[in-house]
Design an enzyme around this catalytic site. Structure first.
Site, PDB file in Angstrom:
ATOM      1  N   GLU A 157     -11.505  -7.147 -20.831  1.00  0.00           N
ATOM      2  CA  GLU A 157     -10.773  -6.951 -22.078  1.00  0.00           C
ATOM      3  C   GLU A 157     -10.320  -8.298 -22.628  1.00  0.00           C
ATOM      4  O   GLU A 157      -9.748  -9.114 -21.904  1.00  0.00           O
ATOM      5  CB  GLU A 157      -9.563  -6.042 -21.830  1.00  0.00           C
ATOM      6  CG  GLU A 157      -8.596  -5.920 -22.976  1.00  0.00           C
ATOM      7  CD  GLU A 157      -9.272  -5.396 -24.238  1.00  0.00           C
ATOM      8  OE1 GLU A 157      -9.095  -6.060 -25.288  1.00  0.00           O
ATOM      9  OE2 GLU A 157      -9.965  -4.371 -24.182  1.00  0.00           O
TER      10      GLU A 157
ATOM     11  N   ASP B  77     -13.102 -13.055 -22.953  1.00  0.00           N
ATOM     12  CA  ASP B  77     -14.313 -12.543 -23.582  1.00  0.00           C
ATOM     13  C   ASP B  77     -15.186 -11.865 -22.532  1.00  0.00           C
ATOM     14  O   ASP B  77     -15.482 -12.440 -21.484  1.00  0.00           O
ATOM     15  CB  ASP B  77     -15.092 -13.683 -24.241  1.00  0.00           C
ATOM     16  CG  ASP B  77     -16.391 -13.208 -24.862  1.00  0.00           C
ATOM     17  OD1 ASP B  77     -16.356 -12.765 -26.019  1.00  0.00           O
ATOM     18  OD2 ASP B  77     -17.438 -13.264 -24.172  1.00  0.00           O
ATOM     19  N   ALA B  78     -15.586 -10.620 -22.802  1.00  0.00           N
ATOM     20  CA  ALA B  78     -16.257  -9.808 -21.782  1.00  0.00           C
ATOM     21  C   ALA B  78     -17.555 -10.454 -21.287  1.00  0.00           C
ATOM     22  O   ALA B  78     -17.795 -10.527 -20.084  1.00  0.00           O
ATOM     23  CB  ALA B  78     -16.543  -8.414 -22.343  1.00  0.00           C
TER      24      ALA B  78
ATOM     25  N   ASP C 278     -18.073  -0.466 -24.337  1.00  0.00           N
ATOM     26  CA  ASP C 278     -17.204   0.390 -25.147  1.00  0.00           C
ATOM     27  C   ASP C 278     -16.227  -0.475 -25.921  1.00  0.00           C
ATOM     28  O   ASP C 278     -15.031  -0.201 -25.974  1.00  0.00           O
ATOM     29  CB  ASP C 278     -16.456   1.378 -24.235  1.00  0.00           C
ATOM     30  CG  ASP C 278     -15.787   2.494 -25.017  1.00  0.00           C
ATOM     31  OD1 ASP C 278     -16.196   2.750 -26.158  1.00  0.00           O
ATOM     32  OD2 ASP C 278     -14.843   3.107 -24.478  1.00  0.00           O
TER      33      ASP C 278
END
Length: 202
Positions: free
Chosen positions: A32, A60-61, A83
């Site tokens: 997240e 940052d994912a 998602d």
């Protein structure tokens, strides 16, 4: 780790609802970018607390996921869930061929990538079909309708895998087999085009 245990990576935390699928044997890792989202998920919702092997990585994912792979912390995942999309913010760098190359490098050979492509303005169907084609993946798409009586929102999800082991049967009419769509739409880190995914029914 037991035979039925699953290692799951989730890009995007929200309220943490995906943790509701967690079993006591599973391990969930959420990526997240906004620390305020984690605070809200832990303060106002209880989903994360019901998954004893859940943790949250802030940042940052894609970058965090890549760094984790270099450190070889979790080896390979059984499921990777994307998602992190909303109507007004599209993280393009999570939908490029290079991004999927990264996901596949960390995915079990019969693992599944689940992508939430729900959007009021954009239709990612052709992009997902194009990615599946160039990556040699089987892919299925499902759309569910909103149900005001149960306060359920409609959603569109795509499941992608190197194997059909954990994918719905092609004969299941609820799912669209994306291999039947001859799409050339593929985004890369150097080139993406939002006009290629604008919904035509607006």
């Amino acid at each position: 780790q037991t035979e039925n245990a699953r290692k799951v990576a989730v890009f995007g935390l929200g309220s943490g609802t995906i943790a509701a699928y967690c079993t006591p044997e599973d391990s969930y890792r959420f990526f997240e970018i906004d620390p305020k989202v984690e605070y809200a998920a832990r303060t106002y919702f209880s989903y994360l607390s019901h998954c004893k092997n859940a943790d949250v990585v802030i940042g940052d994912a894609r970058l965090s996921f890549q760094q984790e792979g270099r450190q070889d912390k979790w080896e390979e995942y059984d499921v990777i869930v994307l998602d992190a999309f909303t109507d007004d913010s599209i993280p393009v760098h999570l939908l490029t061929k290079e991004a999927f190359d990264l996901y596949l490098s960390r995915l079990q050979k019969d693992g599944v990538i689940a992508v939430n492509i729900t959007n009021r303005y954009l239709d990612f169907t052709n992009l997902m079909a194009g990615i599946a084609r160039v990556e040699g993946l089987d892919a299925r798409l499902i759309r569910t309708e909103s149900d005001p009586e149960s306060a359920a929102y409609g959603a569109t999800w795509v499941l992608m895998s190197r194997s059909t082991l954990h994918l719905p049967e092609k004969t299941d009419e609820r799912w669209i087999d994306l291999s039947t769509i001859d799409s050339t739409v593929v985004w890369t880190d150097l080139r993406s085009n939002l006009f290629s995914v604008i919904r035509q029914d607006l």
